[in-house]
Write an enzyme that holds these catalytic residues in place. Structure first.
Site, PDB file in Angstrom:
ATOM      1  N   GLY A   1      79.678 -29.315  17.706  1.00 19.81           N
ATOM      2  CA  GLY A   1      78.179 -29.927  17.631  1.00 19.81           C
ATOM      3  C   GLY A   1      77.944 -30.777  16.316  1.00 19.81           C
ATOM      4  N   ALA A   2      77.583 -32.001  16.484  1.00 19.94           N
ATOM      5  CA  ALA A   2      77.363 -32.560  15.299  1.00 19.94           C
ATOM      6  C   ALA A   2      76.644 -32.108  13.957  1.00 19.94           C
ATOM      7  CB  ALA A   2      77.008 -33.952  15.427  1.00 19.94           C
TER       8      ALA A   2
ATOM      9  N   GLN B   1      82.479 -27.262  27.252  1.00 25.42           N
ATOM     10  CA  GLN B   1      81.242 -26.853  26.672  1.00 25.42           C
ATOM     11  C   GLN B   1      80.222 -26.813  27.469  1.00 25.42           C
ATOM     12  OE1 GLN B   1      83.233 -29.307  25.641  1.00 25.42           O
ATOM     13  NE2 GLN B   1      83.402 -29.641  23.373  1.00 25.42           N
TER      14      GLN B   1
ATOM     15  N   ASP C   1      77.220 -37.681  18.678  1.00 30.25           N
ATOM     16  CA  ASP C   1      77.947 -37.160  17.464  1.00 30.25           C
ATOM     17  C   ASP C   1      77.784 -38.487  16.480  1.00 30.25           C
ATOM     18  OD1 ASP C   1      79.321 -35.886  19.950  1.00 30.25           O
ATOM     19  OD2 ASP C   1      79.811 -34.753  17.907  1.00 30.25           O
TER      20      ASP C   1
ATOM     21  N   ASN D   1      79.601 -40.119  22.133  1.00 30.19           N
ATOM     22  CA  ASN D   1      79.392 -38.742  22.553  1.00 30.19           C
ATOM     23  C   ASN D   1      80.568 -38.276  23.136  1.00 30.19           C
ATOM     24  OD1 ASN D   1      77.500 -36.535  22.330  1.00 30.19           O
ATOM     25  ND2 ASN D   1      77.316 -36.762  24.669  1.00 30.19           N
ATOM     26  N   LYS D   2      80.325 -36.891  23.606  1.00 34.95           N
ATOM     27  CA  LYS D   2      81.788 -36.345  24.170  1.00 34.95           C
ATOM     28  C   LYS D   2      82.473 -37.175  25.322  1.00 34.95           C
ATOM     29  CE  LYS D   2      83.102 -33.228  23.111  1.00 34.95           C
ATOM     30  NZ  LYS D   2      84.443 -33.188  22.102  1.00 34.95           N
TER      31      LYS D   2
HETATM   32  O1  MRU Z   1      83.577 -31.733  20.310  1.00 33.44           O
HETATM   33  P1  MRU Z   1      81.963 -30.857  20.042  1.00 33.44           P
HETATM   34  O2  MRU Z   1      81.784 -29.985  21.058  1.00 33.44           O
HETATM   35  O3  MRU Z   1      81.718 -30.789  18.793  1.00 33.44           O
HETATM   36  O4  MRU Z   1      81.275 -32.150  20.793  1.00 33.44           O
HETATM   37  C1  MRU Z   1      79.838 -32.006  20.414  1.00 33.44           C
HETATM   38  C2  MRU Z   1      79.283 -33.402  21.587  1.00 33.44           C
HETATM   39  O5  MRU Z   1      79.847 -33.943  21.920  1.00 33.44           O
HETATM   40  C3  MRU Z   1      77.809 -32.898  22.092  1.00 33.44           C
HETATM   41  O6  MRU Z   1      77.742 -33.425  23.399  1.00 33.44           O
HETATM   42  C4  MRU Z   1      76.810 -33.439  21.359  1.00 33.44           C
HETATM   43  O7  MRU Z   1      76.228 -34.377  22.275  1.00 33.44           O
HETATM   44  C5  MRU Z   1      76.588 -33.948  19.901  1.00 33.44           C
HETATM   45  S1  MRU Z   1      76.093 -32.757  19.211  1.00 33.44           S
HETATM   46  C6  MRU Z   1      74.294 -32.311  19.595  1.00 33.44           C
END
Ligand code: MRU
Length: 364
Positions: A54-55, A202, A243, A253-254
């Protein structure tokens, strides 16, 4: 947020004053395990292996990682080595670089004897700032949920989320979940559809776990379900985290977020992105061509882990022996598909001018 009534954060300074505690997120949802980071190598490993992810939490962990490095060696060379080692752990979330740059700025011009103490102070501040920012995001996002609730006259408000942008992705509160927790705590009938979020799930393992621990009603859905729910009027808003957001408002984002944004646009469902300002990268404009997309190990796609009926945690292979797999960690949603960016300074249009005006100091 609370775990079984006990306020808990994702990262903390241990009582020994020499190490950092984290929740090992690779063990959730079936085991709650705490791990200790004592060296910069521990911190880098925790980020790379996604014990923390998570960022914002990646940034906070990197900040403490730099402190751990300076505790042992406060030279310029050690600082540079630690910066490079931590920066190389994950490429997409810009909060990592932001936090490391903040740390370097806090220690660079100090005598070596003062560097570790200054680093510890700044790492603690970064964590506190994250909590305050997320609370502000929560307050701005709460108004959006309240407006929907008012229109629905007491009927349940359905929010769809992707991945985990909850308190586990931050120091506390979460980004996308902060408005949801505030709405729930205020007594609004909010319900979350949590995308499971293959390949690492996640949503299924982290978002569902933390919402459940806080008592927020939720339903885990396979990633492909969101479009169908939206077509049938079962989603009132999508709120995701991010992110990295570019200067023009593109949202990384993911993986899978883009498809949700397309479905939302096709169905007139508002698509919000919740972000703390350290997630804005004013150094890039076009998210598609300029943001490096992490590609992760194929095993995450080929295999899946879970609890057996007799309580053992097992990993099994899903795909045939020899099938090729691809594992892109993130995708980019163009600004035009984003209804609004929920930031600590209000809900902004996903546009260059709106971002620049709201965060002039970051732009500089
Ligand atoms: O690969 P991760 O679990 O670090 O990715 C996190 C994400 O993409 C979350 O969905 C997110 O929106 C960013 S963290 C608030």
């Amino acid at each position: 947020m609370k775990i079984d009534g006990k306020p808990t954060r994702t990262i903390w300074l241990e009582a020994d004053g020499e190490s950092v505690g984290i929740i090992d997120q690779t063990q959730l949802p079936h085991r709650f395990v705490v791990a200790k980071l004592s060296t910069v190598e521990d911190a880098a490993r925790a980020i790379k292996s996604m014990q923390v992810r998570g960022a914002p939490l990646i940034g906070a962990t990197a900040a403490y990682g730099l402190w751990l490095a300076l505790r042992h060696d406060a030279s310029d060379e050690a600082l540079e080595r630690a910066y490079a080692a931590l920066l190389g752990t994950r490429p997409t979330a810009i909060n990592l670089k932001w936090a490391l740059d903040e740390m370097v700025a806090a220690v660079r011009n100090r005598p070596r004897a003062e560097r570790a103490a200054a680093a510890l102070t700044r790492a603690g501040e970064i964590c506190e700032e994250d909590v305050a920012i997320n609370q502000a995001i929560g307050r701005h996002g709460l108004k959006l949920i309240e407006d929907i609730a008012a229109k629905k006259k007491g009927e349940r408000v359905n929010v769809l989320t992707h991945c985990n942008a909850g308190w586990l992705a931050t120091v506390d509160w979460g980004t996308a979940t902060a408005p949801i927790y505030m709405a729930h705590d205020k007594g609004l009938p909010v319900h979350v559809f949590a995308d499971e979020t293959r390949p690492r799930n996640q949503g299924a393992s982290l978002t569902a776990w933390e919402l459940g621990k806080h008592g927020v009603p939720h339903t885990v859905i396979p990633d492909n379900t969101g479009g169908h729910l939206m077509q049938h009027g079962l989603v009132d808003a999508v709120i995701v985290g991010t992110d990295r957001v570019t200067a023009q408002g593109d949202v990384c984002n993911k993986i899978g977020t883009y498809l949700k944004a397309l479905a939302a646009a096709d169905n007139g469902v508002p698509f919000y992105v919740a972000l703390p300002s350290p997630t804005i990268d004013f150094g890039v404009s076009d998210g598609l061509s300029e943001i490096p997309i992490e590609q992760r190990a194929g095993d995450e796609v080929a295999c899946i882990s879970g609890k057996t009926k007799d309580g053992r945690i097992e990993t099994v292979q899903l795909v045939p022996d020899g099938s090729a797999v691809a594992n892109y960690g993130f995708d980019v949603t163009p600004a035009r598909l984003v209804t609004g960016l929920i930031t600590e300074r209000g809900v902004l249009k996903a546009e260059r001018d709106a971002l620049a005006q709201a965060f002039p100091e970051r732009r500089a």
